[in-house]
Design a protein around this motif. Structure first.
Motif, PDB file in Angstrom:
ATOM      1  N   LEU A 258      44.251  54.333  45.957  1.00 32.54           N
ATOM      2  CA  LEU A 258      45.467  53.595  45.617  1.00 32.54           C
ATOM      3  C   LEU A 258      45.362  52.125  46.012  1.00 32.54           C
ATOM      4  CD1 LEU A 258      48.151  56.251  46.554  1.00 32.54           C
ATOM      5  CD2 LEU A 258      47.333  55.633  44.280  1.00 32.54           C
ATOM      6  N   LEU A 259      44.725  51.856  47.153  1.00 33.77           N
ATOM      7  CA  LEU A 259      44.527  50.466  47.577  1.00 33.77           C
ATOM      8  C   LEU A 259      43.619  49.720  46.616  1.00 33.77           C
ATOM      9  CD1 LEU A 259      44.890  48.203  49.671  1.00 33.77           C
ATOM     10  CD2 LEU A 259      42.903  49.145  50.844  1.00 33.77           C
TER      11      LEU A 259
ATOM     12  N   LYS B  91      43.099  50.418  43.478  1.00 35.50           N
ATOM     13  CA  LYS B  91      43.845  50.219  42.233  1.00 35.50           C
ATOM     14  C   LYS B  91      44.820  49.064  42.366  1.00 35.50           C
ATOM     15  CE  LYS B  91      43.525  54.974  40.629  1.00 35.50           C
ATOM     16  NZ  LYS B  91      44.253  56.226  40.371  1.00 35.50           N
ATOM     17  N   LYS B  92      45.433  48.920  43.536  1.00 35.36           N
ATOM     18  CA  LYS B  92      46.391  47.829  43.774  1.00 35.36           C
ATOM     19  C   LYS B  92      45.683  46.470  43.724  1.00 35.36           C
ATOM     20  CE  LYS B  92      50.468  46.328  44.890  1.00 35.36           C
ATOM     21  NZ  LYS B  92      51.581  46.413  43.953  1.00 35.36           N
ATOM     22  N   ILE B  93      44.484  46.388  44.259  1.00 34.15           N
ATOM     23  CA  ILE B  93      43.725  45.131  44.199  1.00 34.15           C
ATOM     24  C   ILE B  93      43.474  44.761  42.739  1.00 34.15           C
ATOM     25  CG2 ILE B  93      41.483  44.053  44.680  1.00 34.15           C
ATOM     26  CD1 ILE B  93      41.484  45.692  47.318  1.00 34.15           C
ATOM     27  N   TRP B  94      43.027  45.722  41.927  1.00 36.42           N
ATOM     28  CA  TRP B  94      42.793  45.461  40.504  1.00 36.42           C
ATOM     29  C   TRP B  94      44.094  45.065  39.807  1.00 36.42           C
ATOM     30  CZ3 TRP B  94      38.729  44.468  37.660  1.00 36.42           C
ATOM     31  CH2 TRP B  94      37.476  44.843  38.118  1.00 36.42           C
ATOM     32  N   GLU B  95      45.169  45.768  40.121  1.00 37.24           N
ATOM     33  CA  GLU B  95      46.468  45.485  39.507  1.00 37.24           C
ATOM     34  C   GLU B  95      46.913  44.047  39.797  1.00 37.24           C
ATOM     35  OE1 GLU B  95      50.572  47.371  40.698  1.00 37.24           O
ATOM     36  OE2 GLU B  95      49.215  48.913  39.917  1.00 37.24           O
ATOM     37  N   GLU B  96      46.794  43.648  41.042  1.00 34.29           N
ATOM     38  CA  GLU B  96      47.195  42.295  41.434  1.00 34.29           C
ATOM     39  C   GLU B  96      46.283  41.249  40.799  1.00 34.29           C
ATOM     40  OE1 GLU B  96      49.959  41.344  43.052  1.00 34.29           O
ATOM     41  OE2 GLU B  96      50.554  43.445  43.077  1.00 34.29           O
ATOM     42  N   ALA B  97      45.003  41.546  40.687  1.00 32.02           N
ATOM     43  CA  ALA B  97      44.073  40.614  40.038  1.00 32.02           C
ATOM     44  C   ALA B  97      44.442  40.439  38.570  1.00 32.02           C
ATOM     45  CB  ALA B  97      42.637  41.119  40.178  1.00 32.02           C
ATOM     46  N   ARG B  98      44.796  41.534  37.903  1.00 32.67           N
ATOM     47  CA  ARG B  98      45.179  41.467  36.489  1.00 32.67           C
ATOM     48  C   ARG B  98      46.455  40.651  36.295  1.00 32.67           C
ATOM     49  NH1 ARG B  98      44.243  47.053  36.292  1.00 32.67           N
ATOM     50  NH2 ARG B  98      46.479  47.378  36.137  1.00 32.67           N
ATOM     51  N   ARG B  99      47.384  40.774  37.227  1.00 32.00           N
ATOM     52  CA  ARG B  99      48.636  40.017  37.115  1.00 32.00           C
ATOM     53  C   ARG B  99      48.402  38.519  37.266  1.00 32.00           C
ATOM     54  NH1 ARG B  99      52.671  43.881  40.522  1.00 32.00           N
ATOM     55  NH2 ARG B  99      52.851  45.459  38.906  1.00 32.00           N
ATOM     56  N   GLY B 100      47.380  38.156  38.021  1.00 28.72           N
ATOM     57  CA  GLY B 100      46.993  36.755  38.148  1.00 28.72           C
ATOM     58  C   GLY B 100      47.920  35.887  38.979  1.00 28.72           C
ATOM     59  N   ARG B 101      48.819  36.468  39.732  1.00 29.35           N
ATOM     60  CA  ARG B 101      49.748  35.676  40.551  1.00 29.35           C
ATOM     61  C   ARG B 101      49.087  35.082  41.783  1.00 29.35           C
ATOM     62  NH1 ARG B 101      54.430  40.090  40.750  1.00 29.35           N
ATOM     63  NH2 ARG B 101      54.572  40.411  38.520  1.00 29.35           N
ATOM     64  N   ASN B 102      48.052  35.758  42.270  1.00 27.17           N
ATOM     65  CA  ASN B 102      47.361  35.287  43.471  1.00 27.17           C
ATOM     66  C   ASN B 102      45.861  35.327  43.211  1.00 27.17           C
ATOM     67  OD1 ASN B 102      46.262  34.873  46.031  1.00 27.17           O
ATOM     68  ND2 ASN B 102      47.873  36.013  47.056  1.00 27.17           N
ATOM     69  N   ILE B 103      45.258  34.179  43.177  1.00 21.17           N
ATOM     70  CA  ILE B 103      43.835  34.042  42.859  1.00 21.17           C
ATOM     71  C   ILE B 103      42.943  34.775  43.868  1.00 21.17           C
ATOM     72  CG2 ILE B 103      43.514  31.874  44.116  1.00 21.17           C
ATOM     73  CD1 ILE B 103      42.016  32.664  40.686  1.00 21.17           C
ATOM     74  N   LYS B 104      43.458  35.059  45.060  1.00 23.10           N
ATOM     75  CA  LYS B 104      42.659  35.709  46.104  1.00 23.10           C
ATOM     76  C   LYS B 104      42.134  37.075  45.666  1.00 23.10           C
ATOM     77  CE  LYS B 104      42.818  32.605  49.264  1.00 23.10           C
ATOM     78  NZ  LYS B 104      41.613  31.900  49.645  1.00 23.10           N
ATOM     79  N   TYR B 105      42.918  37.809  44.892  1.00 22.33           N
ATOM     80  CA  TYR B 105      42.468  39.121  44.427  1.00 22.33           C
ATOM     81  C   TYR B 105      41.305  38.974  43.448  1.00 22.33           C
ATOM     82  CZ  TYR B 105      46.699  40.931  46.560  1.00 22.33           C
ATOM     83  OH  TYR B 105      47.675  41.257  47.456  1.00 22.33           O
ATOM     84  N   ILE B 106      41.391  37.998  42.585  1.00 22.73           N
ATOM     85  CA  ILE B 106      40.308  37.743  41.632  1.00 22.73           C
ATOM     86  C   ILE B 106      39.063  37.266  42.380  1.00 22.73           C
ATOM     87  CG2 ILE B 106      39.580  36.330  39.659  1.00 22.73           C
ATOM     88  CD1 ILE B 106      42.607  36.277  38.880  1.00 22.73           C
TER      89      ILE B 106
END
Length: 68
Positions: free
Chosen positions: A39-40, A42-57
């Motif tokens: 789940l964690l 998946k959450k990293i991928w989800e946040e990267a896809r949303r693009g709100r925080n470049i840190k995930y990408i």
């Protein structure tokens, strides 16, 4: 033994965190949603896809998971 003034061993903490990561998470109707670790990730991928925080990408790039 080891160096008493050196970096502390985190073996016990690491073991406990791995055990928690392997725990299964269940939804409202007791359906399995995945492990805490899954789940964690998946959450990293989800946040990267949303693009709100470049840190995930940046994290995914640094780990090389965006490479072909």
């Amino acid at each position: 033994s080891g160096n008493p003034l050196g970096r502390p061993s985190h073996a016990k903490l690491r073991k406990m965190l791995k055990e928690i990561g392997d725990e299964m998470v269940y939804g409202y109707k007791e359906e399995p949603l995945g492990t805490n670790r899954e789940l964690l990730l998946k959450k990293i991928w989800e946040e990267a896809r949303r693009g709100r925080n470049i840190k995930y990408i940046q994290l995914l790039m640094w780990l090389g998971v965006l490479d072909d």
